[in-house]
Write a protein that holds these residues in place. Sequence first.
Motif, PDB file in Angstrom:
ATOM      1  N   GLY A 169       0.814  -1.210   0.000  1.00 39.04           N
ATOM      2  CA  GLY A 169       0.000   0.000   0.000  1.00 39.04           C
ATOM      3  C   GLY A 169       0.847   1.259   0.000  1.00 39.04           C
ATOM      4  N   TYR A 214      -6.825   1.459  -8.462  1.00 33.69           N
ATOM      5  CA  TYR A 214      -8.113   1.153  -7.829  1.00 33.69           C
ATOM      6  C   TYR A 214      -7.997   1.206  -6.310  1.00 33.69           C
ATOM      7  CZ  TYR A 214     -12.526  -1.296  -7.074  1.00 33.69           C
ATOM      8  OH  TYR A 214     -13.806  -1.624  -6.688  1.00 33.69           O
ATOM      9  N   MET A 215      -6.937   0.579  -5.796  1.00 36.83           N
ATOM     10  CA  MET A 215      -6.783   0.457  -4.345  1.00 36.83           C
ATOM     11  C   MET A 215      -6.409   1.771  -3.674  1.00 36.83           C
ATOM     12  SD  MET A 215      -7.575  -2.501  -3.306  1.00 36.83           S
ATOM     13  CE  MET A 215      -7.832  -4.192  -3.814  1.00 36.83           C
ATOM     14  N   GLU A 216      -5.696   2.624  -4.392  1.00 40.83           N
ATOM     15  CA  GLU A 216      -5.189   3.846  -3.765  1.00 40.83           C
ATOM     16  C   GLU A 216      -6.018   5.082  -4.082  1.00 40.83           C
ATOM     17  OE1 GLU A 216      -3.103   3.518  -1.491  1.00 40.83           O
ATOM     18  OE2 GLU A 216      -2.394   1.505  -1.953  1.00 40.83           O
ATOM     19  N   LYS A 264      -8.645   6.151  -2.932  1.00 38.45           N
ATOM     20  CA  LYS A 264      -9.160   6.837  -1.737  1.00 38.45           C
ATOM     21  C   LYS A 264      -8.115   7.707  -1.047  1.00 38.45           C
ATOM     22  CE  LYS A 264      -8.390   3.126   1.630  1.00 38.45           C
ATOM     23  NZ  LYS A 264      -7.742   2.245   0.661  1.00 38.45           N
ATOM     24  N   ASN A 265      -6.841   7.504  -1.366  1.00 37.28           N
ATOM     25  CA  ASN A 265      -5.795   8.317  -0.750  1.00 37.28           C
ATOM     26  C   ASN A 265      -5.502   9.608  -1.505  1.00 37.28           C
ATOM     27  OD1 ASN A 265      -5.382   6.433   1.322  1.00 37.28           O
ATOM     28  ND2 ASN A 265      -4.034   5.230   0.008  1.00 37.28           N
ATOM     29  N   LEU A 315      -8.443  -7.040 -10.901  1.00 37.19           N
ATOM     30  CA  LEU A 315      -8.440  -7.123  -9.436  1.00 37.19           C
ATOM     31  C   LEU A 315      -8.079  -8.523  -8.951  1.00 37.19           C
ATOM     32  CD1 LEU A 315     -11.547  -4.930  -8.521  1.00 37.19           C
ATOM     33  CD2 LEU A 315      -9.123  -4.326  -8.363  1.00 37.19           C
TER      34      LEU A 315
END
Lengths: 227, 227
Positions: free
Chosen positions: B56, B138-140, B142-143, B197
């Motif tokens: 992450g 996709y995973m990041e 939100k940051n 994913l």
Amino acid sequence: MKYSEFDEIIPDLKMDICRKAYLENRDKIRIKKEELVVKNLGKIFDATLEIGILKGFQAMTMRDLSRVSGLSMGALYSYFSSKEQILTVYLGQGRKIIREVLERFIMEEALPAERLRTAVQVHLFLTEKMQEFFFFSYMEAKNLSSKERERSVQGELNTEKMFEEILVDGQESGGFKKQNPTLTASVIKAMLQDWYLKRKKYAKRNVHVDEYADFVMAFITPFCIHE
Amino acid sequence: MKYSEFDEIIPDLKMDICRKAYLENRDKIRIKKEELVVKNLGKIFDATLEIGILKGFQAMTMRDLSRVSGLSMGALYSYFSSKEQILTVYLGQGRKIIREVLERFIMEEALPAERLRTAVQVHLFLTEKMQEFFFFSYMEAKNLSSKERERSVQGELNTEKMFEEILVDGQESGGFKKQNPTLTASVIKAMLQDWYLKRKKYAKRNVHVDEYADFVMAFITPFCIHE
DNA sequence: GTCTATACACAGATAGAC
DNA sequence: GTCTATCTGTGTATAGAC
């Protein structure tokens, strides 16, 4: 079945997670009064979920958690010995409860076509009820220890396996079209996951979970079942 | 089209991202030699992707990045003024390149049925080629800052919109069944996202991207198109 | 059981030599 | 342009009063 019915039948899953977490970690938790522990685990898990969804578990500080949960830093550390442990216990217990509910509801049906519908519905209803937990769990799985991460992946594969078995069963006992059951189960699962991963999008479009369940069934039926 | 053909046609996207990142941030980057900057941005982005996927972006430290990229801490800060900026620039430029490629390939087709197939294929081929980037992005998401996150969400919605337009077009000009184009586009997108994913799952099962593309088309066809 | 105050490590970021 | 050394804030975790 409609979501409203499901919602009434289903027990208080949040509290179940807390109680199970207490029972399985009595040796590690320094506080001894059960009622108190369950109540405070509830505060801790709720706060973890709230902050975790907002900015991720890694970015959540213990000071954040203290502030939102209402417990002091010291108190937090008498329930858990590390930040990481909070994640491990929370996701682990949640996973167990989820598996229990899924199995209980889906085993009831006999005919493959009905089991398929029920599996789709129950899965969607459960993720609707615990949307935030599922979202959080999905996003934070990679931050687990390798052992726990393995379990998490296995949990997903089991869900997929369940759909695959229904499809194979339907193909053998007639009524289902011949197709690749592994790939079919895989894309059905992808559609179901979209419901909790993109919850806000569907809310904005005023799509209700009952409508989504019907749509998914309508979508997969012409590919899977002879009509 | 097969993936192997697509792979040969498509330019070096990694380098495109670096070059575009340089051109749009010349004022902020303290180093001035274009060749050097592009080369070092490549090292930085590669390392960011590698570490980011592993644990992450939040958990990646600038010391990690320094070690893996081979540049010193000081050097890193002469290319970017903060850790956050690396993410913003990288994801932002990646998003632009992706949109360009998607639009270029899909605009070519005229008939709705062919455009649908091409859209599915190109989307899958592109995510196959840049799987790690898509996963990370996709995973990041939100940051990112709220402005950038908004752009990211909008990018996804545009892809969905593209599918929706093809479906509406097909329903109007004949050949496509009447269904809810918004929901249909939504679940098609969910199936396509599953490819990047859950890349490892499909690799373990020896499913090639061409096979997956064919399967997705076979799955959506009986619901969308009169046969 | 819960709190406040604090230890200690490590993060992001910068200064200034080369 | 790139490096090493270092500043300063903030993180996790604990000690010890209440």
